[in-house]
Design an enzyme around this catalytic site. Sequence first.
Site, PDB file in Angstrom:
ATOM      1  N   ASN A   1      -2.289 -11.256  -1.593  1.00 21.90           N
ATOM      2  CA  ASN A   1      -3.251 -11.558  -0.529  1.00 21.90           C
ATOM      3  C   ASN A   1      -3.773 -10.270   0.104  1.00 21.90           C
ATOM      4  OD1 ASN A   1      -1.489 -10.820   1.792  1.00 21.90           O
ATOM      5  ND2 ASN A   1      -0.240 -12.461   0.925  1.00 21.90           N
TER       6      ASN A   1
ATOM      7  N   LYS B   1       1.984 -10.169 -21.738  1.00 21.08           N
ATOM      8  CA  LYS B   1       0.662 -10.377 -21.154  1.00 21.08           C
ATOM      9  C   LYS B   1       0.057 -11.689 -21.682  1.00 21.08           C
ATOM     10  CE  LYS B   1      -3.762  -8.200 -20.714  1.00 21.08           C
ATOM     11  NZ  LYS B   1      -4.727  -7.522 -21.534  1.00 21.08           N
TER      12      LYS B   1
END
Length: 407
Positions: A211, A290
Amino acid sequence: MASLHGKSIVLGISGGIAAYKSAELTRLLAKAGAEVRVCMTQGAQAFMTPLTLQALSGNPVHTSLLDPAAEAGMGHIELARWADLILIAPASADLLARLSSGMADDLLSTLCLASAAPLALAPAMNQQMWKHAATQANIRTLQARAALILGPAQGEQACGDVGPGRMLEPAELLAAVEAHFSPSQPLQGVQVLVTAGPTREALDPVRFLSNRSSGKMGYAVAAAAHALGARVTLVSGPVSLAVPAGVEYVAVESAQQMLEAARTHAGMADMFIATAAVADYTPETTADHKIKKSSDTLTLVLTRTTDILATLRAEQPELFCVGFAAETQNLLEYARDKLRRKRIHMIAANLVADGRAFDQDHNALEVVWADGATTLPEMSKQALARALMTLVVAQFGRWKASREART
Ligand code: CTP
């Protein structure tokens, strides 16, 4: 001994109806042992005669930059060097503007520019002038240069308006000057745990959910608690800020790591201030490798993280807990609700809509506790943290006293 014994204070007075209070302020400063030299702007002299202040301070009053007689006594550079503190009360909107732009067009502004002494300002003006963006920008500039802004207070004004802009009372200003010269350490011996910054919830080895929290408020709170004498442990998510001097630092990434670190340190703590913007959800699984783009859409399954604040509050009834709330609407209502739900002692709520608060240098807070609330108006996060900690110290003291009375 008188609290200000041996202190040299230049009391600057600018033009405004509050100048009449400066006579009482001069008397109180002198009574507290300070050597006071008054410097008046031309505007101030329309409200108060230099003779009154000369009598109260016991020293000649300085009014003019270009007065050969005055310069032959204590010249302006000498006066600027003499001061341990320059206190300007009242500080008018015009004076704040001149100081913020570094002007030296009269004796008082010249003194401020020529002095290395700390500067304390007690603004006084019409509430609309105080709220004006220009004045607020000037205040921020002066705060950024470490000026101490004292007030203004809210209330009824001489012009009939009601709002912020009243000069603090002389007794309040005296208390602020005394605190400046002997900073009290009400949190000496108190262990404070602070969480700060965002957390990062890994999706795979290269990606995470996070955030916009910069950690600025939390770091300022840690520094303010340390300045009040507390031993501080700062458990922080990844941010790019310098760790405040004298503060123990624990770096974490995820909400789970923050929980574990906070738990470890909460055992020794008396107070927990949870400023961190902890992720409420974390990916159910973190991929070992990934994640490759193989389809048009990708669905993430997230699970709830543990509420660190509520958990520590429940686990440690002896911990005084202060939470933060970031809201985009219904600020006070949601803050009160959070205070009750988490059963914490205080909450500091801020609006985060429209780019406010997160990653900004300034903020405002609504601070709420069980039987009270107060607004801390917009100011630098450092000043806000200090103001918040003053409220926290007061409530912590009450809470401790009521616990001791019960046992
Ligand atoms: N907090 C925490 N651990 C979490 C989540 C929040 O310690 N996992 C703390 C924050 O540090 C802050 C307060 O709880 O002090 C914020 O409360 P929270 O209810 O999580 O706020 P919001 O995320 O804004 O909640 P809501 O979604 O209910 O508005």
